[in-house]
Design a protein around this motif. Structure first.
Motif, PDB file in Angstrom:
ATOM      1  N   GLY A   1      11.867   7.634  -1.514  1.00 17.66           N
ATOM      2  CA  GLY A   1      12.871   6.720  -2.031  1.00 17.66           C
ATOM      3  C   GLY A   1      12.801   5.382  -1.317  1.00 17.66           C
ATOM      4  O   GLY A   1      12.442   5.315  -0.147  1.00 17.66           O
ATOM      5  N   THR A   2      13.137   4.329  -2.037  1.00 13.54           N
ATOM      6  CA  THR A   2      13.141   2.987  -1.458  1.00 13.54           C
ATOM      7  C   THR A   2      14.581   2.553  -1.228  1.00 13.54           C
ATOM      8  O   THR A   2      15.405   2.591  -2.149  1.00 13.54           O
ATOM      9  N   VAL A   3      14.883   2.168  -0.002  1.00 16.40           N
ATOM     10  CA  VAL A   3      16.240   1.752   0.382  1.00 16.40           C
ATOM     11  C   VAL A   3      16.214   0.279   0.745  1.00 16.40           C
ATOM     12  O   VAL A   3      15.394  -0.165   1.555  1.00 16.40           O
ATOM     13  N   ILE A   4      17.121  -0.477   0.118  1.00 14.56           N
ATOM     14  CA  ILE A   4      17.222  -1.916   0.357  1.00 14.56           C
ATOM     15  C   ILE A   4      18.518  -2.209   1.100  1.00 14.56           C
ATOM     16  O   ILE A   4      19.583  -1.687   0.747  1.00 14.56           O
ATOM     17  N   LEU A   5      18.425  -3.023   2.127  1.00 21.96           N
ATOM     18  CA  LEU A   5      19.610  -3.455   2.873  1.00 21.96           C
ATOM     19  C   LEU A   5      19.350  -4.833   3.455  1.00 21.96           C
ATOM     20  O   LEU A   5      18.217  -5.330   3.439  1.00 21.96           O
TER      21      LEU A   5
ATOM     22  N   GLU B   1       0.816  -1.207   0.000  1.00 20.29           N
ATOM     23  CA  GLU B   1       0.000   0.000   0.000  1.00 20.29           C
ATOM     24  C   GLU B   1       0.855   1.265   0.000  1.00 20.29           C
ATOM     25  O   GLU B   1       0.610   2.204  -0.778  1.00 20.29           O
ATOM     26  N   SER B   2       1.865   1.307   0.879  1.00 21.02           N
ATOM     27  CA  SER B   2       2.693   2.515   0.963  1.00 21.02           C
ATOM     28  C   SER B   2       3.538   2.693  -0.297  1.00 21.02           C
ATOM     29  O   SER B   2       3.745   3.825  -0.758  1.00 21.02           O
ATOM     30  N   TYR B   3       4.023   1.579  -0.857  1.00 23.26           N
ATOM     31  CA  TYR B   3       4.831   1.685  -2.070  1.00 23.26           C
ATOM     32  C   TYR B   3       4.002   2.205  -3.236  1.00 23.26           C
ATOM     33  O   TYR B   3       4.457   3.062  -4.008  1.00 23.26           O
ATOM     34  N   ALA B   4       2.780   1.705  -3.367  1.00 25.82           N
ATOM     35  CA  ALA B   4       1.910   2.161  -4.453  1.00 25.82           C
ATOM     36  C   ALA B   4       1.565   3.637  -4.308  1.00 25.82           C
ATOM     37  O   ALA B   4       1.483   4.373  -5.293  1.00 25.82           O
TER      38      ALA B   4
ATOM     39  N   GLU C   1      13.599   6.567  -6.379  1.00 25.03           N
ATOM     40  CA  GLU C   1      14.753   5.690  -6.528  1.00 25.03           C
ATOM     41  C   GLU C   1      14.556   4.412  -5.720  1.00 25.03           C
ATOM     42  O   GLU C   1      13.859   4.390  -4.709  1.00 25.03           O
ATOM     43  N   VAL C   2      15.214   3.360  -6.182  1.00 28.12           N
ATOM     44  CA  VAL C   2      15.384   2.142  -5.391  1.00 28.12           C
ATOM     45  C   VAL C   2      16.894   1.976  -5.233  1.00 28.12           C
ATOM     46  O   VAL C   2      17.611   1.789  -6.216  1.00 28.12           O
ATOM     47  N   VAL C   3      17.385   2.060  -3.997  1.00 27.16           N
ATOM     48  CA  VAL C   3      18.824   2.099  -3.739  1.00 27.16           C
ATOM     49  C   VAL C   3      19.217   0.968  -2.798  1.00 27.16           C
ATOM     50  O   VAL C   3      18.615   0.791  -1.728  1.00 27.16           O
ATOM     51  N   TYR C   4      20.226   0.215  -3.198  1.00 23.75           N
ATOM     52  CA  TYR C   4      20.806  -0.813  -2.324  1.00 23.75           C
ATOM     53  C   TYR C   4      22.005  -0.214  -1.601  1.00 23.75           C
ATOM     54  O   TYR C   4      22.900   0.356  -2.226  1.00 23.75           O
ATOM     55  N   ILE C   5      22.037  -0.339  -0.241  1.00 24.57           N
ATOM     56  CA  ILE C   5      23.108   0.311   0.528  1.00 24.57           C
ATOM     57  C   ILE C   5      24.064  -0.679   1.200  1.00 24.57           C
ATOM     58  O   ILE C   5      25.083  -0.259   1.739  1.00 24.57           O
ATOM     59  N   GLY C   6      23.770  -1.976   1.171  1.00 21.89           N
ATOM     60  CA  GLY C   6      24.747  -2.911   1.710  1.00 21.89           C
ATOM     61  C   GLY C   6      24.165  -4.006   2.591  1.00 21.89           C
ATOM     62  O   GLY C   6      22.987  -4.005   2.951  1.00 21.89           O
TER      63      GLY C   6
END
Length: 221
Positions: free
Chosen positions: A44-48, A34-37, A156-161
């Motif tokens: 921004g979306t951060v992936i870790l 829901e929040s992403y849509a 953005e979709v960002v991968y940080i580690g």
């Protein structure tokens, strides 16, 4: 050899404490369908990933494990430690911890985010257990980030580690990463299984920037 060129060890107090089960707390900023849509175009979306499992033979300790990580948007709106970090990631209950990386996707306001707290449990033996803790006043000094930070823009979709421990001298948070494109794509495939609503095909490899909790690396084309 990984050398810690910042005096983190000097500011971390190792205090004896009893072993307690760590309760898992919801992550306020974790992305949902829901929040992403609704907000992925303006946030921004951060992936870790975090490994909450024990690392054995960690420096002078029998074992150590990460208990929690906290991040705040920079510049800080509150410079005291009487606060809950804007992003607080608490590890799972101790009995449920496995020595594997757990993926997280956070939906955040655009900006720069600093690591402002962490908690590491370290045990010399079953009866000699303590914690290394660092908070905002340790990790941001005179408005200067001493730990590390990441940046994310809207849409953005960002991968940080991948975050786990390094055990040179003392347990310390360390940022790891996939070392080639195939490994990164395989990781993104795993992220998609947990967060199938996120467009991981547009993910950017932009590591958590630090001089003492990881080394610089750019993914080969």
């Amino acid at each position: 050899m990984k050398l810690i060129n910042f005096i983190l060890i000097a500011i971390l107090a190792l205090v004896t404490s009893s072993c307690a089960t760590i309760s898992s707390t919801p992550i306020a900023s974790e992305a949902t369908p829901e929040s992403y849509a609704a907000f992925s175009s303006t946030k921004g979306t951060v992936i870790l990933a975090v490994n909450w499992g024990r690392k054995w033979g960690c420096g002078a300790y029998e074992n150590a494990e990460i208990l929690s990580l906290g991040f705040d948007r920079f510049p800080l709106s509150n410079v005291t430690n009487n606060y809950t970090p804007e992003i607080f990631i608490d590890g799972p209950p101790r009995l449920l911890k496995d020595p594997v990386f757990i993926n997280y996707a956070l939906l955040l306001e655009p900006g720069q985010y600093a690591l402002t707290s962490f908690d590491i449990k370290a045990a010399r033996s079953v009866n000699d257990v303590g914690t290394f803790k660092a908070n905002r006043t340790h990790l941001v000094v005179n408005n200067e980030i001493k730990s590390g930070s990441f940046n994310v823009k809207a849409n953005e979709v960002v991968y940080i580690g991948h975050f786990f421990l390094d055990c040179h001298k003392e347990p310390i948070i360390w940022r790891y990463y996939p070392e080639d494109r195939d490994a990164f794509n395989s990781y993104l495939s795993d992220v998609s299984k947990k967060y199938p609503f996120i467009d991981t095909e547009k993910a950017i490899f932009r590591l958590f920037k630090t001089t003492n909790m990881g080394i610089d690396f750019e993914l080969p084309k």
